[in-house]
Design an enzyme around this catalytic site. Structure first.
Site, PDB file in Angstrom:
ATOM      1  N   TRP A  71       8.419  -2.246   7.867  1.00  0.00           N
ATOM      2  CA  TRP A  71       9.688  -1.729   8.573  1.00  0.00           C
ATOM      3  C   TRP A  71       9.934  -2.504   9.873  1.00  0.00           C
ATOM      4  CZ3 TRP A  71      12.268   1.511   5.979  1.00  0.00           C
ATOM      5  CH2 TRP A  71      11.779   2.194   4.895  1.00  0.00           C
ATOM      6  N   LYS A  98       7.902  11.888   7.315  1.00  0.00           N
ATOM      7  CA  LYS A  98       6.696  11.563   7.165  1.00  0.00           C
ATOM      8  C   LYS A  98       5.971  12.572   7.810  1.00  0.00           C
ATOM      9  CE  LYS A  98       8.611   7.766   5.600  1.00  0.00           C
ATOM     10  NZ  LYS A  98       9.117   6.491   6.680  1.00  0.00           N
ATOM     11  N   ASP A 149       8.894   2.097  17.045  1.00  0.00           N
ATOM     12  CA  ASP A 149       9.222   3.007  15.703  1.00  0.00           C
ATOM     13  C   ASP A 149       7.856   3.811  15.424  1.00  0.00           C
ATOM     14  OD1 ASP A 149       9.715   4.164  13.121  1.00  0.00           O
ATOM     15  OD2 ASP A 149      10.158   2.119  12.239  1.00  0.00           O
TER      16      ASP A 149
HETATM   17  C1  LIG Z   1      10.079   5.308   6.425  1.00  0.00           C
HETATM   18  C2  LIG Z   1      10.282   4.812   7.540  1.00  0.00           C
HETATM   19  C3  LIG Z   1      11.391   4.108   8.283  1.00  0.00           C
HETATM   20  C4  LIG Z   1      12.889   4.528   7.560  1.00  0.00           C
HETATM   21  O1  LIG Z   1      12.886   5.722   7.340  1.00  0.00           O
HETATM   22  P1  LIG Z   1      14.454   6.306   6.636  1.00  0.00           P
HETATM   23  O2  LIG Z   1      14.428   7.662   7.181  1.00  0.00           O
HETATM   24  O3  LIG Z   1      14.108   6.236   5.222  1.00  0.00           O
HETATM   25  O4  LIG Z   1      15.504   5.580   7.264  1.00  0.00           O
HETATM   26  C5  LIG Z   1      11.442   3.542   9.208  1.00  0.00           C
HETATM   27  N1  LIG Z   1      10.433   3.041   9.794  1.00  0.00           N
HETATM   28  C6  LIG Z   1       8.953   3.423   9.530  1.00  0.00           C
HETATM   29  C7  LIG Z   1       7.798   3.191  10.145  1.00  0.00           C
HETATM   30  C8  LIG Z   1       8.926   4.377   8.326  1.00  0.00           C
HETATM   31  O5  LIG Z   1       7.742   4.767   7.911  1.00  0.00           O
END
Ligand SMILES: *Cc1c(COP(=O)(O)O)cnc(C)c1O
Length: 362
Positions: A101, A195, A171
């Site tokens: 990511w 998540k 993030d």
């Molecule tokens: C899943 C995830 C993303 C991307 O998320 P989307 O909503 O699918 O765009 C970005 N960063 C992390 C750490 C993730 O787990």
């Protein structure tokens, strides 16, 4: 009806209490005669739903007054562009590469400026967290970027790096609200909901007010400016109403169990149970360096691709779904987010023991 233990990395399990409450309110939200899905986002009732969601999140995370809480669409991935587009000044960005990511985020940022990699664990397929205690940052970097929990590799940065006066961007998509977080250390924290927090379709961005600017990257669309969301209470256009409503219920659930300290205690207990079982096993081994192991995404393997595949298949048949690892890492992954009960991890560990007994290491 039979609910299973779902170890998906996302979209992932939600607390059963939340789903039941949503079910009760599905056809008639508290006497309105309609579902939240059918409701105008400009109605008084909905305004209260989003205002309460924001208020409860502020309480949970102790968000300082000089930070805005924004509900945005486009997922975590869209933030990979919104961050550089909105924070660019000198056109230089420092990135810590710790997995899938953060790497994707850095690739996106390179379209808006020069990306400097200040730390990376790419040399060992991101199976550990690099040392971030004494980073050599670029003097005129607009921000330092990190991904606190790498969902695919299964590693967590347990020590927040010293940004040395730079804006720190996090993030936190896959461990948001799994533990208390000192928001004041960051200029911006964002997290896709699916998540750990709610349904897909909404991403939460917590942004320090002085970073919400008009002079963003030239030609940035209105819908990609934090300012647009900040000035309109996240309702410049129709927000993902239902997703925000469910997030609000999850915030209330977290408050009801005792907040993020209690959530962290539960998560540590769950993760310990699973990692202890992996470490005690002759068949399974963990993929990530021990000090950096994620409490959310537990990656492990038998070391044998076919056996891993068979484990995932037999586990699914036994009621433990989505244990196959991401193709870039291989092996197995059990995502045990906030909503995964202790009993679910206990049951998985029982199944692993059973599988090992049937497939003893010679
Ligand atoms: C899943 C995830 C993303 C991307 O998320 P989307 O909503 O699918 O765009 C970005 N960063 C992390 C750490 C993730 O787990």
């Amino acid at each position: 009806m039979k609910r299973i233990y779902n170890f998906s990395a996302g979209p992932a399990m939600l607390p059963e209490e939340v789903l039941r409450e949503a079910q009760e309110e599905m056809l008639d939200y508290r006497g309105c005669g309609m579902s939240v899905m059918e409701m105008s986002h400009r109605s008084k009732v909905y305004e209260e739903i989003i205002a309460n969601a924001e208020k409860d999140l502020r309480t949970l995370l102790n968000v300082p007054q000089n930070y805005k809480i924004l509900f945005i669409q486009g997922g975590g991935t869209q933030q990979f562009a919104m961050v550089p587009m909105n924070l660019v000044k000198n056109g230089v960005f420092d990135y810590i590469l710790t997995g899938h990511w953060s790497k994707k985020a850095a690739e996106e940022a390179a379209m808006y400026g020069k990306v400097n990699v200040v730390a990376s664990s790419g040399d060992k397929n991101f199976s550990y967290m690099p040392d971030v205690s004494h980073l050599k940052l670029t003097e005129n970097a607009d921000y330092l970027y990190m991904c606190e929990n790498e969902t695919i590799g299964g590693s967590t940065m347990f020590h927040i790096p010293d940004a040395q006066g730079h804006v720190l961007v996090n993030d936190a998509s896959s461990n948001f609200l799994s533990h208390p977080l000192d928001v004041s250390k960051f200029g911006l924290v964002f997290a896709g909901a699916q998540k750990n927090v709610g349904p897909a379709g909404v991403v939460i961005a917590i942004v320090r007010e002085d970073l919400i600017r008009e002079d963003v990257y030239p030609s940035t669309p209105i819908m990609l400016k934090y300012k647009t969301f900040a000035e309109n209470g996240s309702m410049y256009n129709t927000p993902p109403c239902y997703a925000i409503y469910i997030c609000g219920k999850v915030f209330k659930w977290l408050l009801s169990i005792g907040g993020l300290e209690e959530m962290q205690r539960r998560n540590e207990k769950k993760a310990k149970l699973l990692y202890d079982a992996i470490d005690a096993s002759k068949l399974f081994k963990g993929i990530v360096a021990k000090p950096d192991r994620s409490l959310m995404n537990v990656t492990f393997t038998t070391g044998n691709e076919d056996l891993d595949a068979r484990f995932a298949k037999e586990a699914k048949a036994a009621g433990y779904d989505n244990l196959k690892g991401h193709r870039s890492v291989g092996g197995l992954r059990a995502s045990i987010y906030n909503a995964m009960p202790y009993e679910g991890v206990e049951a998985l560990v029982g199944f692993m023991k059973q599988f090992e007994a049937a497939n003893p290491v010679k």
